[in-house]
Design an enzyme around this catalytic site. Structure first.
Site, PDB file in Angstrom:
ATOM      1  N   ASP A 180      -7.532   3.245  -3.363  1.00 42.33           N
ATOM      2  CA  ASP A 180      -8.327   3.474  -2.150  1.00 42.33           C
ATOM      3  C   ASP A 180      -8.580   4.971  -2.046  1.00 42.33           C
ATOM      4  OD1 ASP A 180      -9.522   3.503   0.317  1.00 42.33           O
ATOM      5  OD2 ASP A 180      -7.825   2.649   1.421  1.00 42.33           O
ATOM      6  N   SER A 195       0.869  -1.171   0.000  1.00 39.07           N
ATOM      7  CA  SER A 195       0.000   0.000   0.000  1.00 39.07           C
ATOM      8  C   SER A 195       0.909   1.225   0.000  1.00 39.07           C
ATOM      9  CB  SER A 195      -0.891  -0.023   1.240  1.00 39.07           C
ATOM     10  OG  SER A 195      -1.691   1.132   1.269  1.00 39.07           O
ATOM     11  N   GLY A 226      -4.612  -3.159   5.963  1.00 38.03           N
ATOM     12  CA  GLY A 226      -3.627  -2.909   7.013  1.00 38.03           C
ATOM     13  C   GLY A 226      -3.947  -1.656   7.809  1.00 38.03           C
ATOM     14  N   LYS A 280      -3.351   5.389  -3.031  1.00 35.53           N
ATOM     15  CA  LYS A 280      -4.360   6.272  -2.447  1.00 35.53           C
ATOM     16  C   LYS A 280      -4.709   7.346  -3.482  1.00 35.53           C
ATOM     17  CE  LYS A 280      -4.424   4.500   1.787  1.00 35.53           C
ATOM     18  NZ  LYS A 280      -5.642   3.995   2.460  1.00 35.53           N
ATOM     19  N   GLU A 288     -11.444   1.016  -3.437  1.00 40.95           N
ATOM     20  CA  GLU A 288     -11.882   0.899  -2.046  1.00 40.95           C
ATOM     21  C   GLU A 288     -12.566   2.182  -1.606  1.00 40.95           C
ATOM     22  OE1 GLU A 288      -9.480  -0.184   1.783  1.00 40.95           O
ATOM     23  OE2 GLU A 288      -8.305  -0.700   0.040  1.00 40.95           O
ATOM     24  N   ASP A 347     -14.645  -0.720   2.810  1.00 43.52           N
ATOM     25  CA  ASP A 347     -13.723  -0.837   3.949  1.00 43.52           C
ATOM     26  C   ASP A 347     -14.346  -0.129   5.159  1.00 43.52           C
ATOM     27  OD1 ASP A 347     -11.672  -0.785   5.770  1.00 43.52           O
ATOM     28  OD2 ASP A 347     -10.300   0.419   4.581  1.00 43.52           O
ATOM     29  N   LYS A 374     -10.579  -6.027   8.481  1.00 37.53           N
ATOM     30  CA  LYS A 374      -9.434  -5.777   9.360  1.00 37.53           C
ATOM     31  C   LYS A 374      -9.845  -6.215  10.751  1.00 37.53           C
ATOM     32  CE  LYS A 374      -8.072  -1.741   6.667  1.00 37.53           C
ATOM     33  NZ  LYS A 374      -8.123  -0.262   6.573  1.00 37.53           N
ATOM     34  N   LYS A 399      -1.326  -0.981  -4.173  1.00 34.94           N
ATOM     35  CA  LYS A 399      -2.519  -0.188  -3.841  1.00 34.94           C
ATOM     36  C   LYS A 399      -2.106   1.265  -3.710  1.00 34.94           C
ATOM     37  CE  LYS A 399      -5.287   0.498   0.363  1.00 34.94           C
ATOM     38  NZ  LYS A 399      -5.963  -0.180   1.479  1.00 34.94           N
TER      39      LYS A 399
END
Ligand SMILES: [Mg+2]
Length: 356
Positions: A177, A124, A279, A152, A202, A227, A251, A150
């Site tokens: 995400d 990530s 995570g 952001k 996400e 999420d 998670k 991944k």
């Protein structure tokens, strides 16, 4: 614990993590370890490291004292009168699972019902100051063997950024995400994501939404993963009923521990909805526990918790979590499988609370 590198998403830049390591003893002197995964401020969920401490000390620990714990899966009922505070509950439950697995002489992943110990992991990558820095971070993670990337995103740092990433890395497994950075007004903009053949996006919309995500999922081909919206079995049922997403991120801390995480995993499996393990910038104890969870069979995408050295100058477990050829091989020793590095723990520790 100071992070090696600041981690930036659409809401926050995180430079350090305040966390509590829960060390629990049974009458025979066995020990189990848990970790609070809440951030310092309540940007991700309502919990913070300070609220987890308060809830454990003043509410969860007194409930633990009421009678002996026969099995860790009984804790859900024990803690039922405390509404939410999932990360506080998960830290205590995780410590008791570790203790239970050690008493049973089995690795934690086996104690929760898995026979797999080989977890594929992805990287990530937070937002960077510019595109070259981002491309370099992706290249580094690929060189380290991570199986997917991944990124952001947020308005203004999405389509343009993905064009550059896809030009340089046309074939890597890639997901994004948004941490709730968009609204339904961005529908046409979000449709443009389909051209990048992403594994998923996400949480594009509000942190507590299901209805708008369902509307968006009908209009875009990119699978939506929820999420922030998913904390309970009831949330999952809502998402499945409304078809708000095609993938769910589990998670441990967010859902309140292993028992809930497994129940959500099983419900999703029964509905042919894959899950994956996100995570929380965990230190070693939380990292080991998340990886144990991610061994369950319906975790169908590489997990976020990767090598300790991606995040920490020095982790608090021995050995550190390592990634080889894109996998973490979990130890076959009882419990979480990693020793606590007492020296490292003492180095980072600023406070110690004893409950008895
Ligand atoms: Mg997320």
């Amino acid at each position: 614990m100071p992070l090696k590198n600041p981690f930036t998403n659409s809401l926050q830049t995180i430079t350090k993590k305040d966390l509590y390591i829960i060390e629990i003893f049974d009458q025979d002197g066995n020990q189990g370890f848990g970790e609070t995964v809440a951030f310092d401020s309540p940007w991700y969920t309502e919990e913070t490291s300070a609220t987890t401490r308060y809830m454990i000390e003043h509410h969860l620990f007194p409930l633990l004292q009421e009678e002996p714990v026969s099995h860790p899966s009984s804790l859900g009922k024990r803690f039922a009168d405390v509404r939410r505070h999932h990360m506080a509950k998960a830290a205590v439950e995780g410590a008791i699972w570790d203790l239970y697995a050690k008493r049973e002489h089995v690795p934690l992943h086996r104690a929760i019902g898995s026979d797999n110990s080989h977890v594929p992991v992805g990287a990530s990558i937070g937002m960077k100051q510019d595109i070259p820095a981002l491309l370099e971070a992706i290249q580094t993670a690929m060189n380290q063997g991570y199986q997917r990337i991944k990124l952001k995103i947020k308005p203004g740092q999405d389509i343009n950024l993905l064009e550059k990433v896809r030009t340089r890395f046309p074939d890597i497994d890639l997901m994004v995400d948004a941490n709730s950075a968009y609204t339904l007004k961005d529908m046409d903009h979000l449709k443009q994501l389909d051209q990048f053949h992403l594994m998923m996006i996400e949480q594009p919309l509000a942190h507590d939404d299901f209805v708008d995500h369902a509307k968006l999922q009908k209009e875009i081909h990119t699978p939506i993963c929820l999420d922030e919206s998913i904390h309970t079995m009831s949330d999952v049922r809502t998402a499945l009923t409304l078809q708000s997403c095609q993938i769910i991120s589990i998670k441990l801390g967010k859902v309140g521990g292993f028992a809930q995480a497994k129940a959500i995993h099983d419900l999703c499996a029964a509905n042919q909805v894959p899950v994956w393990c996100g995570g929380m910038l965990e230190a070693g104890v939380g990292r080991a526990q998340s990886l144990a969870l991610a061994t369950l069979p319906n975790f169908r995408f590489p997990a976020d918790p990767g090598a300790s050295s991606r995040y920490w100058h020095q982790d608090i477990i021995k050995p550190e979590v390592k990634v080889e050829n894109g996998y973490v091989q979990l130890p076959d020793t009882p419990g979480i499988g990693y020793e606590i590095d007492r020296e490292a723990l003492a180095h980072y520790r600023t406070e110690r609370i004893v409950c008895k």
